[in-house]
Write a protein that holds these residues in place. Structure first.
Motif, PDB file in Angstrom:
ATOM      1  N   ALA A  12      45.125  37.098  41.045  1.00  0.00           N
ATOM      2  CA  ALA A  12      46.518  37.403  40.827  1.00  0.00           C
ATOM      3  C   ALA A  12      46.682  38.914  40.712  1.00  0.00           C
ATOM      4  O   ALA A  12      46.269  39.523  39.739  1.00  0.00           O
ATOM      5  CB  ALA A  12      47.000  36.721  39.553  1.00  0.00           C
ATOM      6  N   PHE A  13      47.312  39.548  41.701  1.00  0.00           N
ATOM      7  CA  PHE A  13      47.427  40.993  41.730  1.00  0.00           C
ATOM      8  C   PHE A  13      48.841  41.424  41.346  1.00  0.00           C
ATOM      9  O   PHE A  13      49.814  40.761  41.657  1.00  0.00           O
ATOM     10  CB  PHE A  13      47.132  41.533  43.135  1.00  0.00           C
ATOM     11  N   PRO A  14      48.997  42.561  40.695  1.00  0.00           N
ATOM     12  CA  PRO A  14      50.307  43.064  40.343  1.00  0.00           C
ATOM     13  C   PRO A  14      50.948  43.760  41.527  1.00  0.00           C
ATOM     14  O   PRO A  14      50.465  43.686  42.649  1.00  0.00           O
ATOM     15  CB  PRO A  14      49.980  44.062  39.214  1.00  0.00           C
ATOM     16  N   ALA A  15      52.052  44.436  41.293  1.00  0.00           N
ATOM     17  CA  ALA A  15      52.727  45.179  42.344  1.00  0.00           C
ATOM     18  C   ALA A  15      51.773  46.181  42.983  1.00  0.00           C
ATOM     19  O   ALA A  15      50.878  46.715  42.335  1.00  0.00           O
ATOM     20  CB  ALA A  15      53.936  45.899  41.754  1.00  0.00           C
ATOM     21  N   THR A  16      51.977  46.415  44.298  1.00  0.00           N
ATOM     22  CA  THR A  16      51.072  47.270  45.061  1.00  0.00           C
ATOM     23  C   THR A  16      51.049  48.682  44.501  1.00  0.00           C
ATOM     24  O   THR A  16      52.089  49.343  44.409  1.00  0.00           O
ATOM     25  CB  THR A  16      51.514  47.312  46.530  1.00  0.00           C
ATOM     26  N   ALA A  95      43.220  43.170  32.524  1.00  0.00           N
ATOM     27  CA  ALA A  95      44.427  43.331  33.341  1.00  0.00           C
ATOM     28  C   ALA A  95      45.468  44.213  32.662  1.00  0.00           C
ATOM     29  O   ALA A  95      46.327  44.796  33.342  1.00  0.00           O
ATOM     30  CB  ALA A  95      45.023  41.960  33.652  1.00  0.00           C
ATOM     31  N   ARG A  96      45.397  44.329  31.353  1.00  0.00           N
ATOM     32  CA  ARG A  96      46.350  45.197  30.648  1.00  0.00           C
ATOM     33  C   ARG A  96      45.976  46.668  30.774  1.00  0.00           C
ATOM     34  O   ARG A  96      46.823  47.535  30.560  1.00  0.00           O
ATOM     35  CB  ARG A  96      46.420  44.809  29.161  1.00  0.00           C
ATOM     36  N   LEU A  97      44.719  46.941  31.127  1.00  0.00           N
ATOM     37  CA  LEU A  97      44.242  48.322  31.200  1.00  0.00           C
ATOM     38  C   LEU A  97      44.007  48.807  32.623  1.00  0.00           C
ATOM     39  O   LEU A  97      44.201  49.989  32.911  1.00  0.00           O
ATOM     40  CB  LEU A  97      42.932  48.453  30.401  1.00  0.00           C
ATOM     41  N   PHE A  98      43.581  47.900  33.503  1.00  0.00           N
ATOM     42  CA  PHE A  98      43.211  48.280  34.857  1.00  0.00           C
ATOM     43  C   PHE A  98      43.816  47.302  35.853  1.00  0.00           C
ATOM     44  O   PHE A  98      44.361  46.266  35.477  1.00  0.00           O
ATOM     45  CB  PHE A  98      41.681  48.303  35.011  1.00  0.00           C
ATOM     46  N   SER A  99      43.680  47.630  37.126  1.00  0.00           N
ATOM     47  CA  SER A  99      44.157  46.737  38.173  1.00  0.00           C
ATOM     48  C   SER A  99      43.312  45.471  38.196  1.00  0.00           C
ATOM     49  O   SER A  99      42.079  45.553  38.265  1.00  0.00           O
ATOM     50  CB  SER A  99      44.086  47.427  39.533  1.00  0.00           C
ATOM     51  N   VAL A 102      40.281  45.002  40.724  1.00  0.00           N
ATOM     52  CA  VAL A 102      38.917  45.513  40.576  1.00  0.00           C
ATOM     53  C   VAL A 102      38.177  44.840  39.426  1.00  0.00           C
ATOM     54  O   VAL A 102      37.052  45.212  39.117  1.00  0.00           O
ATOM     55  CB  VAL A 102      38.907  47.050  40.367  1.00  0.00           C
ATOM     56  N   GLU A 103      38.792  43.832  38.815  1.00  0.00           N
ATOM     57  CA  GLU A 103      38.130  43.149  37.701  1.00  0.00           C
ATOM     58  C   GLU A 103      36.850  42.474  38.141  1.00  0.00           C
ATOM     59  O   GLU A 103      35.799  42.587  37.514  1.00  0.00           O
ATOM     60  CB  GLU A 103      39.091  42.134  37.075  1.00  0.00           C
ATOM     61  N   ARG A 104      36.915  41.770  39.284  1.00  0.00           N
ATOM     62  CA  ARG A 104      35.738  41.069  39.763  1.00  0.00           C
ATOM     63  C   ARG A 104      34.644  42.052  40.170  1.00  0.00           C
ATOM     64  O   ARG A 104      33.460  41.825  39.900  1.00  0.00           O
ATOM     65  CB  ARG A 104      36.119  40.171  40.941  1.00  0.00           C
ATOM     66  N   SER A 105      35.039  43.149  40.818  1.00  0.00           N
ATOM     67  CA  SER A 105      34.047  44.158  41.212  1.00  0.00           C
ATOM     68  C   SER A 105      33.377  44.763  39.992  1.00  0.00           C
ATOM     69  O   SER A 105      32.177  45.054  40.005  1.00  0.00           O
ATOM     70  CB  SER A 105      34.718  45.259  42.040  1.00  0.00           C
ATOM     71  N   THR A 106      34.131  44.962  38.920  1.00  0.00           N
ATOM     72  CA  THR A 106      33.566  45.500  37.684  1.00  0.00           C
ATOM     73  C   THR A 106      32.567  44.523  37.080  1.00  0.00           C
ATOM     74  O   THR A 106      31.481  44.911  36.638  1.00  0.00           O
ATOM     75  CB  THR A 106      34.682  45.804  36.676  1.00  0.00           C
ATOM     76  N   PHE A 107      32.941  43.244  37.079  1.00  0.00           N
ATOM     77  CA  PHE A 107      32.021  42.212  36.597  1.00  0.00           C
ATOM     78  C   PHE A 107      30.723  42.219  37.405  1.00  0.00           C
ATOM     79  O   PHE A 107      29.622  42.194  36.850  1.00  0.00           O
ATOM     80  CB  PHE A 107      32.701  40.849  36.694  1.00  0.00           C
ATOM     81  N   VAL A 108      30.860  42.260  38.731  1.00  0.00           N
ATOM     82  CA  VAL A 108      29.698  42.236  39.617  1.00  0.00           C
ATOM     83  C   VAL A 108      28.826  43.467  39.406  1.00  0.00           C
ATOM     84  O   VAL A 108      27.587  43.379  39.348  1.00  0.00           O
ATOM     85  CB  VAL A 108      30.155  42.135  41.088  1.00  0.00           C
TER      86      VAL A 108
END
Length: 260
Positions: A12-16, A95-99, A102-108
């Motif tokens: 689920a992505f926010p506004a571009t 999601a409150r701090l970053f896009s 990139v959450e999944r990439s950060t996890f990976v």
């Protein structure tokens, strides 16, 4: 894209955001995937004992108790990072701090770095638990381990490999698109068992012609963690998909078809 949900995924992505931000996210995602790919390939060599400078049985042998504590601490770092960042609570906080793209990439990335730390600092416990000398039987067991790794990799592509490891998210954001809602789907091996990736890892870790105490420790702890991970993962899947996943869980075995 239709796929079975992995609990670590977030589509689920926010506004571009701006093009510069999207470009930075894309580079970050590509680098994270590259680190993951290197760590994954090294993990195969680390466990099987081939083609890498340090394997699970290599290194200076020190005090047994010290080696045990260090190895347990290294596996704990991975387990805490992996389980903590996979939970929905962490995703909401991120999601409150970053896009969210990139959450999944950060996890990976962090999971890969924790594995690299484990490879680097792992202390061998070389006492042999079992050893298979006959080339035919030893080769058959080693082939079983290779099949385990193939199951792991194949299963990731069944549920969208590139989304699982963060590339789809950053590419979608870079192109200014909105990701499609995730739909429940059980392709290929997922019709036989609910967790073929975990099954592949268990096979890969245990099928070895030479089992040392250190390898046994690694296989035992990771197998235990897999069962904890399944419990946490299925809790998230039920919360996300509801009765659809409950019915799937009732009709499909967890790891072994027809058994459990």
């Amino acid at each position: 894209m239709t796929m079975i949900l992995h609990p670590d995924q977030n589509s689920a992505f926010p506004a571009t955001p701006s093009r510069a931000t999207r470009s930075l996210g894309l580079v970050y995602g590509l680098l994270s995937y590259a680190v993951f790919l290197g760590a994954f390939l090294y993990a195969i060599g680390f466990v099987t004992g081939v083609l890498v400078p340090k394997t699970i049985d290599d290194g200076t042998t020190g005090a047994w108790s010290t080696a045990l504590m260090i190895d347990l601490a290294l596996m704990s770092v991975f387990a805490v990072q992996h389980s903590g960042m996979a939970r929905r609570t962490f995703k909401s906080f991120f999601a409150r701090l970053f896009s969210p793209a990139v959450e999944r990439s950060t996890f990976v990335l962090l999971a890969s770095l924790s594995l690299i730390l484990l490879f680097w600092q792992w202390q061998p416990l070389p006492t042999v638990v079992w050893g298979i000398d006959g080339p035919v039987f030893a080769g058959a067991v080693a082939a079983g381990g290779a099949i385990g790794w193939i199951i792991v990799l194949y299963s990731t592509f069944l549920i969208s490999h590139f989304e699982l490891f963060g590339l789809t998210q950053v590419i979608t954001q870079f192109m200014g698109r909105v990701a499609q809602p995730i739909k429940f789907k059980t392709p290929g091996l997922y019709r036989l068992v609910r967790h073929p990736i975990y099954l592949g890892f268990i096979i890969a870790f245990w099928c070895t012609p030479l089992m040392t105490v250190g390898h046994l420790l690694f296989a035992s702890i990771t197998t235990g963690y897999i069962f904890v991970g399944i419990w946490l993962e299925e809790r998230d899947l039920v919360a996300f998909f509801g009765d659809e996943y409950r019915k799937y869980r009732e009709r499909v075995a967890m790891l072994l078809p027809g058994l459990f």
